[in-house]
Design an enzyme around this catalytic site. Structure first.
Site, PDB file in Angstrom:
ATOM      1  N   ASN A 110     -42.693  -7.164   2.605  1.00 13.73           N
ATOM      2  CA  ASN A 110     -42.165  -8.474   2.956  1.00 13.73           C
ATOM      3  C   ASN A 110     -40.755  -8.184   3.495  1.00 13.73           C
ATOM      4  O   ASN A 110     -39.869  -7.796   2.731  1.00 13.73           O
ATOM      5  CB  ASN A 110     -42.127  -9.358   1.705  1.00 13.73           C
ATOM      6  CG  ASN A 110     -41.759 -10.793   2.017  1.00 13.73           C
ATOM      7  OD1 ASN A 110     -41.168 -11.076   3.049  1.00 13.73           O
ATOM      8  ND2 ASN A 110     -42.098 -11.685   1.105  1.00 13.73           N
ATOM      9  N   LYS A 127     -38.120  -6.740   0.936  1.00 12.21           N
ATOM     10  CA  LYS A 127     -37.917  -7.519  -0.296  1.00 12.21           C
ATOM     11  C   LYS A 127     -38.093  -6.664  -1.544  1.00 12.21           C
ATOM     12  O   LYS A 127     -39.101  -5.960  -1.692  1.00 12.21           O
ATOM     13  CB  LYS A 127     -38.902  -8.675  -0.317  1.00 12.21           C
ATOM     14  CG  LYS A 127     -38.740  -9.675  -1.442  1.00 12.21           C
ATOM     15  CD  LYS A 127     -39.710 -10.829  -1.219  1.00 12.21           C
ATOM     16  CE  LYS A 127     -39.574 -11.938  -2.236  1.00 12.21           C
ATOM     17  NZ  LYS A 127     -40.493 -13.058  -1.904  1.00 12.21           N
ATOM     18  N   CYS A 171     -35.971 -14.601  -0.406  1.00 11.65           N
ATOM     19  CA  CYS A 171     -36.508 -15.553  -1.381  1.00 11.65           C
ATOM     20  C   CYS A 171     -36.162 -15.261  -2.836  1.00 11.65           C
ATOM     21  O   CYS A 171     -35.067 -15.535  -3.273  1.00 11.65           O
ATOM     22  CB  CYS A 171     -38.006 -15.718  -1.190  1.00 11.65           C
ATOM     23  SG  CYS A 171     -38.590 -17.243  -1.966  1.00 11.65           S
ATOM     24  N   ASN A 196     -39.563 -19.113   0.884  1.00  8.89           N
ATOM     25  CA  ASN A 196     -40.729 -20.008   0.797  1.00  8.89           C
ATOM     26  C   ASN A 196     -40.867 -20.317  -0.685  1.00  8.89           C
ATOM     27  O   ASN A 196     -41.324 -19.467  -1.460  1.00  8.89           O
ATOM     28  CB  ASN A 196     -42.018 -19.286   1.199  1.00  8.89           C
ATOM     29  CG  ASN A 196     -42.237 -19.201   2.691  1.00  8.89           C
ATOM     30  OD1 ASN A 196     -42.849 -20.075   3.294  1.00  8.89           O
ATOM     31  ND2 ASN A 196     -41.742 -18.129   3.288  1.00  8.89           N
TER      32      ASN A 196
HETATM   33  N1  CDV Z   1     -41.530 -16.413  -1.913  1.00  9.64           N
HETATM   34  C1  CDV Z   1     -40.927 -16.327  -3.116  1.00  9.64           C
HETATM   35  O1  CDV Z   1     -40.321 -15.309  -3.439  1.00  9.64           O
HETATM   36  N2  CDV Z   1     -41.040 -17.400  -3.939  1.00  9.64           N
HETATM   37  C2  CDV Z   1     -40.504 -17.377  -5.275  1.00  9.64           C
HETATM   38  C3  CDV Z   1     -41.361 -18.057  -6.260  1.00  9.64           C
HETATM   39  C4  CDV Z   1     -41.227 -19.447  -6.548  1.00  9.64           C
HETATM   40  C5  CDV Z   1     -42.597 -17.447  -6.660  1.00  9.64           C
HETATM   41  C6  CDV Z   1     -39.099 -17.944  -5.347  1.00  9.64           C
HETATM   42  O2  CDV Z   1     -38.316 -17.381  -6.101  1.00  9.64           O
HETATM   43  O3  CDV Z   1     -38.801 -18.947  -4.716  1.00  9.64           O
END
Ligand code: CDV
Length: 317
Positions: A110, A127, A171, A196
């Site tokens: 990612n 990531k 994220c 997301n």
């Molecule tokens: N795409 C993410 O990393 N989402 C995470 C969750 C909610 C699983 C987040 O920390 O937003």
């Protein structure tokens, strides 16, 4: 001389399963033009911006799964973004699923990349805090199979771009103090994050009402405690039946929100970041050289955490 970077939040509305890469790139290009017309130096797009958020499905067919990944950057479909960046003289941060070949094996990441005003890739980030679960869990309303679909990256690096020092995260990284601190220790002045985040959190539904609050809390704390500008940008709205929080924002080193998106859809908002404002915090309250005590922080790197809940059950991701 002041160092002003005009940062555009390039929030995306939903991307449905049947939306082509070309149609998404078309939307991203329209947003890039708008950002430029507002005076932006750089536009920050979300995580996994080119497709729908496919980890919500358990996909067994490898060909189908790999159709969501990019094997090269720029690819034929994403080239217009790079060309437009060069033509307009604007940089961008973009999250996407990357299929990399390493020692003859295909590795899924990612990823986010940073592109400068000449359309050249300045750096890539994979990531690290990959959330969710590995196995199919039908009890959930929808899956979050990032642990199955992505190998964690290895380092938080920083890059010289737009007249300052830029770090990247993705994220779930934004919820972890370590992400910001490791980049700030390398002098990060701006941190770009795409996300997301579904409103519904299957393992902890009691937090659903707090999704937007936790998003903002994490980003504001990261910015303030590290004297950085943080631009955190969502893919929001109702995507394939799953509602995601929007709430993209730009936070100053003071921890104050200086710009934010207010819709659930494609939206460009400009914020003005004075990089010299970072020093007000980096040289005083958060002067790491003066005030940190790394000799007392050993556990942070020696110990991963507690792996079992108090009642003996496994923690759920
Ligand atoms: N795409 C993410 O990393 N989402 C995470 C969750 C909610 C699983 C987040 O920390 O937003």
């Amino acid at each position: 001389m002041t160092r002003i970077v005009n940062i555009a939040l390039g929030q995306l509305g939903p991307v449905q399963k049947n939306d082509s890469r070309a149609s998404v790139v078309h939307r991203l290009c329209a947003m890039m033009r708008e950002a430029k017309s507002l005076g932006a130096d750089v536009i920050v797009y979300p995580e996994l911006a080119l497709t729908t958020f496919f980890p919500r499905w358990y996909i067994e067919d490898m060909a189908e799964l790999h159709s969501y990944y990019e094997r090269e950057m720029p690819s034929r479909e994403t080239l217009p973004l790079f060309e437009l960046a060069r033509e307009l003289g604007i940089g961008f941060y973009l999250g996407y699923a990357e299929l990399a070949e390493e020692a003859g094996a295909l590795i899924q990441y990612n990823t986010a990349m940073l592109v400068d005003k000449t359309g050249a890739i300045v750096g890539k980030y994979r990531k690290i805090h990959v959330p969710g679960h590995f196995e199919h869990e039908p009890w959930r309303k929808f899956q979050h199979l990032e642990k199955r679909y992505f190998t964690p990256g290895k380092s938080f690096d920083v890059h010289q771009a737009f007249g300052g020092t830029v770090g990247m995260a993705l994220c779930n990284d934004r919820r972890w103090a370590e992400s910001y601190r490791v980049m700030a220790l390398q002098g990060a002045e701006m941190i770009f994050i795409g996300y997301n985040t579904p409103v519904h959190n299957a393992p902890a539904p009691q937090h659903d009402d707090l999704s937007l609050f936790h998003n903002q809390l994490a980003v504001q704390a990261g910015a303030y405690q590290n004297g950085c500008w943080v631009a955190s940008v969502a893919k929001g709205g109702l995507e394939e039946g799953v509602q995601s929080i929007a709430g993209s924002l730009l936070v100053a080193p003071s921890g104050e929100v200086v710009a934010r998106c207010i819709t659930q859809g494609d939206e460009v908002v400009l914020g003005r970041a004075d990089l010299d404002f970072c020093a007000v915090y980096k040289r005083t309250t958060f002067n790491f050289d003066l005030h940190r005590h790394p000799e007392c922080y050993g556990l942070i790197v020696q110990k991963k955490g507690e792996t079992r809940a108090a009642d003996g059950g496994p923690w759920v991701g």
